[in-house]
Design a protein around this motif. Structure first.
Motif, PDB file in Angstrom:
ATOM      1  N   GLU A   1       0.810  -1.218   0.000  1.00  0.00           N
ATOM      2  CA  GLU A   1       0.000   0.000   0.000  1.00  0.00           C
ATOM      3  C   GLU A   1       0.844   1.269   0.000  1.00  0.00           C
ATOM      4  O   GLU A   1       0.427   2.288  -0.548  1.00  0.00           O
ATOM      5  CB  GLU A   1      -0.932   0.005   1.214  1.00  0.00           C
ATOM      6  N   ASN A   2       2.016   1.222   0.615  1.00  0.00           N
ATOM      7  CA  ASN A   2       2.809   2.441   0.816  1.00  0.00           C
ATOM      8  C   ASN A   2       4.161   2.415   0.110  1.00  0.00           C
ATOM      9  O   ASN A   2       5.038   3.223   0.423  1.00  0.00           O
ATOM     10  CB  ASN A   2       3.052   2.652   2.318  1.00  0.00           C
ATOM     11  N   HIS A   3       4.338   1.506  -0.842  1.00  0.00           N
ATOM     12  CA  HIS A   3       5.698   1.302  -1.366  1.00  0.00           C
ATOM     13  C   HIS A   3       6.277   2.538  -2.042  1.00  0.00           C
ATOM     14  O   HIS A   3       7.479   2.768  -1.982  1.00  0.00           O
ATOM     15  CB  HIS A   3       5.744   0.088  -2.301  1.00  0.00           C
ATOM     16  N   LYS A   4       5.447   3.361  -2.635  1.00  0.00           N
ATOM     17  CA  LYS A   4       5.986   4.545  -3.317  1.00  0.00           C
ATOM     18  C   LYS A   4       6.508   5.580  -2.320  1.00  0.00           C
ATOM     19  O   LYS A   4       7.320   6.429  -2.673  1.00  0.00           O
ATOM     20  CB  LYS A   4       4.924   5.152  -4.234  1.00  0.00           C
ATOM     21  N   ASP A   5       6.046   5.506  -1.070  1.00  0.00           N
ATOM     22  CA  ASP A   5       6.476   6.460  -0.046  1.00  0.00           C
ATOM     23  C   ASP A   5       7.648   5.945   0.796  1.00  0.00           C
ATOM     24  O   ASP A   5       8.164   6.679   1.644  1.00  0.00           O
ATOM     25  CB  ASP A   5       5.313   6.785   0.901  1.00  0.00           C
ATOM     26  N   LEU A   6       8.052   4.709   0.590  1.00  0.00           N
ATOM     27  CA  LEU A   6       9.050   4.087   1.458  1.00  0.00           C
ATOM     28  C   LEU A   6      10.348   3.761   0.730  1.00  0.00           C
ATOM     29  O   LEU A   6      11.169   2.996   1.242  1.00  0.00           O
ATOM     30  CB  LEU A   6       8.470   2.799   2.066  1.00  0.00           C
ATOM     31  N   GLU A   7      10.547   4.359  -0.423  1.00  0.00           N
ATOM     32  CA  GLU A   7      11.712   3.985  -1.223  1.00  0.00           C
ATOM     33  C   GLU A   7      13.028   4.294  -0.509  1.00  0.00           C
ATOM     34  O   GLU A   7      13.956   3.477  -0.511  1.00  0.00           O
ATOM     35  CB  GLU A   7      11.654   4.664  -2.598  1.00  0.00           C
TER      36      GLU A   7
ATOM     37  N   TYR B   1       4.868   1.343   8.582  1.00  0.00           N
ATOM     38  CA  TYR B   1       4.193   1.630   7.311  1.00  0.00           C
ATOM     39  C   TYR B   1       4.266   0.455   6.332  1.00  0.00           C
ATOM     40  O   TYR B   1       3.675   0.507   5.255  1.00  0.00           O
ATOM     41  CB  TYR B   1       4.798   2.876   6.663  1.00  0.00           C
ATOM     42  N   PHE B   2       5.002  -0.600   6.694  1.00  0.00           N
ATOM     43  CA  PHE B   2       5.028  -1.797   5.872  1.00  0.00           C
ATOM     44  C   PHE B   2       3.766  -2.615   6.130  1.00  0.00           C
ATOM     45  O   PHE B   2       3.065  -2.406   7.125  1.00  0.00           O
ATOM     46  CB  PHE B   2       6.280  -2.628   6.188  1.00  0.00           C
ATOM     47  N   ASP B   3       3.450  -3.536   5.231  1.00  0.00           N
ATOM     48  CA  ASP B   3       2.262  -4.374   5.401  1.00  0.00           C
ATOM     49  C   ASP B   3       2.325  -5.109   6.738  1.00  0.00           C
ATOM     50  O   ASP B   3       3.383  -5.596   7.150  1.00  0.00           O
ATOM     51  CB  ASP B   3       2.179  -5.412   4.277  1.00  0.00           C
ATOM     52  N   LYS B   4       1.178  -5.212   7.399  1.00  0.00           N
ATOM     53  CA  LYS B   4       1.121  -5.864   8.708  1.00  0.00           C
ATOM     54  C   LYS B   4       1.673  -7.285   8.658  1.00  0.00           C
ATOM     55  O   LYS B   4       2.354  -7.736   9.584  1.00  0.00           O
ATOM     56  CB  LYS B   4      -0.321  -5.892   9.226  1.00  0.00           C
ATOM     57  N   ASP B   5       1.367  -7.988   7.566  1.00  0.00           N
ATOM     58  CA  ASP B   5       1.795  -9.387   7.486  1.00  0.00           C
ATOM     59  C   ASP B   5       3.259  -9.539   7.099  1.00  0.00           C
ATOM     60  O   ASP B   5       3.760 -10.663   6.959  1.00  0.00           O
ATOM     61  CB  ASP B   5       0.906 -10.175   6.513  1.00  0.00           C
ATOM     62  N   SER B   6       3.968  -8.393   6.954  1.00  0.00           N
ATOM     63  CA  SER B   6       5.377  -8.434   6.548  1.00  0.00           C
ATOM     64  C   SER B   6       6.298  -7.766   7.554  1.00  0.00           C
ATOM     65  O   SER B   6       7.521  -7.898   7.447  1.00  0.00           O
ATOM     66  CB  SER B   6       5.544  -7.747   5.187  1.00  0.00           C
ATOM     67  N   GLN B   7       5.743  -7.058   8.511  1.00  0.00           N
ATOM     68  CA  GLN B   7       6.568  -6.271   9.424  1.00  0.00           C
ATOM     69  C   GLN B   7       7.533  -7.138  10.226  1.00  0.00           C
ATOM     70  O   GLN B   7       8.718  -6.814  10.359  1.00  0.00           O
ATOM     71  CB  GLN B   7       5.675  -5.460  10.376  1.00  0.00           C
ATOM     72  N   LEU B   8       7.043  -8.238  10.777  1.00  0.00           N
ATOM     73  CA  LEU B   8       7.900  -9.098  11.586  1.00  0.00           C
ATOM     74  C   LEU B   8       9.074  -9.617  10.762  1.00  0.00           C
ATOM     75  O   LEU B   8      10.220  -9.594  11.214  1.00  0.00           O
ATOM     76  CB  LEU B   8       7.088 -10.259  12.157  1.00  0.00           C
ATOM     77  N   GLN B   9       8.784 -10.065   9.544  1.00  0.00           N
ATOM     78  CA  GLN B   9       9.821 -10.670   8.712  1.00  0.00           C
ATOM     79  C   GLN B   9      10.877  -9.657   8.278  1.00  0.00           C
ATOM     80  O   GLN B   9      12.076  -9.951   8.276  1.00  0.00           O
ATOM     81  CB  GLN B   9       9.175 -11.323   7.489  1.00  0.00           C
TER      82      GLN B   9
END
Length: 291
Positions: free
Chosen positions: A153-159, A238-246
């Motif tokens: 959802e936020n990849h363009k803002d997290l480069e 701001y990363f996807d919830k299902d990816s933050q831990l990893q």
């Protein structure tokens, strides 16, 4: 078997091929990202496998000419992929599926190949800025490749944050592999200006001397890597919830390599420094409890 089921079967085989590559070559990366939801984990495996192809195109070629030919071949393959005519190979088949599922950009893949070209035309970096620029091309680019998968959802803002993590990891790799890079490839990734400033010579590096000058060079780069890990960590929410831990776990495990070098008295020559299995479990529990 109908066309749809064949396609699904081919896709499964292609992703399994990519998973074997990451399991073989990066236990730390696999430890972190294998815990993603299956579709996302598969995407990470495919991206890693492409980067491995790029890396091996330089490292496994036996002559400069062969290196150049391998890099040209891979660039042509990527051109074909961009045009929608990917080669009949599991890595490219898996990548096609990734591009169909996520909002991917082709540019970081070309940047990765530019990074391999920098190794092909290797010159010792003069400054820290030179080292970070190189680190962007070979590793920050990987952060950009992964971003649409793990921050959909936020990849363009997290480069910038993804690049920071990639560069931090590459600096960590460089600090871990100082001896191996020099002994096997005659490459010095430590910036020349920094070595001069701390009065550490190539002759001392060749002799595997670990003194206060070496430690000062090493710690300057390590401090920069740790700054970049911290920058990334501030954006984690701001990363996807299902990816933050990893993603957080991958940063912790890689950052742990720096601590391992320190614990081994900065021996980057005769010791293969890594984050221990026990430490990985500690990091996993720490990250899980912090989210």
């Amino acid at each position: 078997m109908n066309k749809k089921s064949r396609t699904a079967s081919d896709r499964t085989v292609a992703y399994a091929y990519c998973e074997e590559i990451i399991k073989k070559h990066s236990k730390s990366f696999y430890f972190a990202f294998s815990k993603l939801p299956k579709e996302k984990a598969n995407a990470v495996y495919a991206i890693y496998a492409f980067c491995r192809l790029a890396d091996d195109s330089i490292d496994e070629a036996e002559t400069k000419e062969a290196q150049g030919d391998a890099l040209t071949f891979l660039t042509n393959e990527l051109n074909r992929f961009e045009e929608g005519h990917e080669p009949d190979h599991p890595v490219w088949q898996a990548l096609r599926d990734v591009f169909e599922r996520y909002d991917m950009s082709i540019e970081p893949f070309y940047d990765q190949l530019n990074g391999q070209a920098m190794d092909y035309h290797f010159k010792q970096p003069l400054t820290m800025d030179d080292l970070e620029e190189y680190s962007y091309y070979v590793a920050g680019s990987v952060g950009l490749m992964l971003l649409p998968v793990i921050a959909s959802e936020n990849h363009k803002d997290l480069e910038e944050d993804a690049i920071a993590l990639g560069v931090a990891m590459q600096l960590t790799n460089i600090l871990r592999d100082i001896g191996e890079d020099y002994q096997k490839s005659n490459r010095i990734y430590l910036p020349k200006e920094l070595m001069d400033e701390e009065n550490y010579s190539e002759a001392e590096l060749a002799a595997q001397i670990i003194n206060s000058s070496f430690i000062a060079v090493w710690e300057t780069i390590a401090h920069r890597a740790e700054q970049l890990y911290e920058k990334f960590e501030q954006s984690l929410k701001y990363f996807d919830k299902d990816s933050q831990l990893q993603v957080a776990l991958s940063a912790k495990v890689y950052g742990g390599i720096l601590d391992a070098v320190r614990e081994n008295d900065y021996d980057c020559f005769s010791v293969r420094n890594k984050t221990s299995a026990a430490k990985k479990v500690v990091f996993y529990n720490e990250v899980k409890n912090s989210l």
